[in-house]
Enzyme design. Structure first.
Site, PDB file in Angstrom:
ATOM      1  N   HIS A 122     -24.675  27.481   7.004  1.00 38.13           N
ATOM      2  CA  HIS A 122     -24.593  28.721   6.471  1.00 38.13           C
ATOM      3  C   HIS A 122     -25.976  29.391   6.337  1.00 38.13           C
ATOM      4  CE1 HIS A 122     -23.099  31.985   3.709  1.00 38.13           C
ATOM      5  NE2 HIS A 122     -24.064  31.984   3.046  1.00 38.13           N
ATOM      6  N   GLY A 148     -21.250  31.572  19.416  1.00 34.60           N
ATOM      7  CA  GLY A 148     -21.419  30.184  19.745  1.00 34.60           C
ATOM      8  C   GLY A 148     -22.833  29.604  19.860  1.00 34.60           C
TER       9      GLY A 148
HETATM   10  C1  GAR Z   1     -24.769  31.391  12.162  1.00 33.79           C
HETATM   11  O1  GAR Z   1     -25.691  32.250  11.603  1.00 33.79           O
HETATM   12  C2  GAR Z   1     -23.748  30.786  11.172  1.00 33.79           C
HETATM   13  O2  GAR Z   1     -24.929  30.198  10.242  1.00 33.79           O
HETATM   14  C3  GAR Z   1     -23.036  31.769  10.562  1.00 33.79           C
HETATM   15  O3  GAR Z   1     -22.371  32.526  11.611  1.00 33.79           O
HETATM   16  C4  GAR Z   1     -23.207  32.531  12.535  1.00 33.79           C
HETATM   17  C5  GAR Z   1     -22.712  32.169  13.978  1.00 33.79           C
HETATM   18  O4  GAR Z   1     -23.584  32.133  14.997  1.00 33.79           O
HETATM   19  N1  GAR Z   1     -21.957  31.270   9.609  1.00 33.79           N
HETATM   20  C6  GAR Z   1     -21.582  31.650   8.467  1.00 33.79           C
HETATM   21  O5  GAR Z   1     -21.946  32.781   8.129  1.00 33.79           O
HETATM   22  C7  GAR Z   1     -20.621  30.822   7.770  1.00 33.79           C
HETATM   23  N2  GAR Z   1     -20.364  31.364   6.290  1.00 33.79           N
HETATM   24  P1  GAR Z   1     -23.038  31.453  16.345  1.00 33.79           P
HETATM   25  O6  GAR Z   1     -21.864  31.944  16.645  1.00 33.79           O
HETATM   26  O7  GAR Z   1     -24.278  32.182  17.384  1.00 33.79           O
HETATM   27  O8  GAR Z   1     -23.545  29.962  16.135  1.00 33.79           O
END
Ligand code: GAR
Length: 195
Positions: A109, A12
Site C-alpha cells: 500500500h 503491473g
Molecule cells: C501501487 O502503488 C500499489 O501500492 C497500489 O497500487 C499501485 C499499483 O501499481 N495499491 C494500492 O493502492 C492498494 N490499496 P502497479 O500496477 O504499477 O504495480
C-alpha cells in the site's frame, strides 16, 4: 519452492518487479499464476511476455463476491499456490479468500499505514501536506489496509515535488521493498502446504 499467485488490476509495475527478482535469483519462488480482475489491464501483457499463466476474473460474471472468490480459490488450489501477493489489486478481499489463505495474503500500500488507507493514498498524503510518506507491506485481514504490518519504507515529500515526481519515487521504493520483503518472509516462514 514456494508458489506465489500475483493479483493485479492495472499497470503491473510491482508484478514486474517481483517477476524480475525471481528471474535474477533474488527471490526464491515460483510464479505460476497472475490473477487479474480487469480484462484490459497492462499487467496481462507483462504476464504474457514473462510466460506466466494469466486469468481474468470479471466480477460481474459472478452473482456474488463468494462465487467470484470461490472460482479464484479453486484455481489457486489447483496450482498448489502457497501465498497470494496483491500487487495493485484494487478489490477488497472477502471471507472466502481470507479463509482459504489465512495469514498467507500479502498487500503493498502506498502510504505509511495506518495513515492514508484506501484509494488514492499518494494523493491523500500530498494534499494533506505531510513531509514524510512511504510504503507499507502488510498481511491482509478483513479490514481495508488494516492487517499486521510486515515492512515499511519512508519517502520524503520535497518542497518542489509534484504528484508526478512523488508518485515516481514512491514506485521506485515499492519495487525495491516488495520483492525483498517477500524474499525475507519466505525465508522465515518457508513453504506452507495449502489446506
Ligand atoms: C501501487 O502503488 C500499489 O501500492 C497500489 O497500487 C499501485 C499499483 O501499481 N495499491 C494500492 O493502492 C492498494 N490499496 P502497479 O500496477 O504499477 O504495480
Amino acid at each position: 519452492m514456494p508458489k506465489l499467485a500475483l493479483f493485479a488490476s492495472g499497470n503491473g509495475s510491482n508484478f514486474q518487479a517481483i517477476v524480475d527478482a525471481v528471474n535474477k535469483g533474488q527471490l526464491d519462488a515460483e510464479i505460476p499464476l497472475l490473477i487479474c480482475d480487469q480484462k484490459n489491464a497492462y499487467v496481462l501483457e507483462r504476464a504474457a511476455k514473462a510466460n506466466i499463466e494469466a486469468h481474468t476474473f470479471t466480477f460481474k460474471d459472478y452473482g456474488t463476491k463468494q462465487a467470484f472468490e470461490e472460482a479464484i480459490v479453486s484455481l489457486c488450489q489447483r496450482h498448489d499456490i502457497d501465498y497470494i501477493i496483491l500487487a495493485g489489486y484494487m478489490r477488497i478481499i472477502g471471507n472466502t479468500l481470507l479463509e482459504a489463505y489465512q495469514g498467507r495474503i500479502i498487500n503493498i500500500h502506498p502510504s505509511l499505514l495506518p495513515s492514508f488507507p484506501g484509494l488514492h493514498a499518494i494523493e491523500q498524503a500530498f494534499e494533506k501536506g505531510v513531509k514524510i510518506t512511504g510504503i507499507t507491506v502488510h498481511y491482509v485481514d478483513e479490514g481495508v489496509d488494516s492487517g499486521p504490518i510486515i515492512a515499511q519504507a519512508a519517502v520524503d515529500i520535497r518542497e518542489d515535488d509534484t504528484i508526478e515526481t512523488l508518485t515516481e519515487r514512491m514506485h521506485e521504493t515499492e519495487h525495491e521493498l516488495y520483492p525483498k520483503t517477500i524474499a525475507r518472509l519466505l525465508e522465515t516462514k518457508g513453504r506452507k502446504i495449502c489446506k
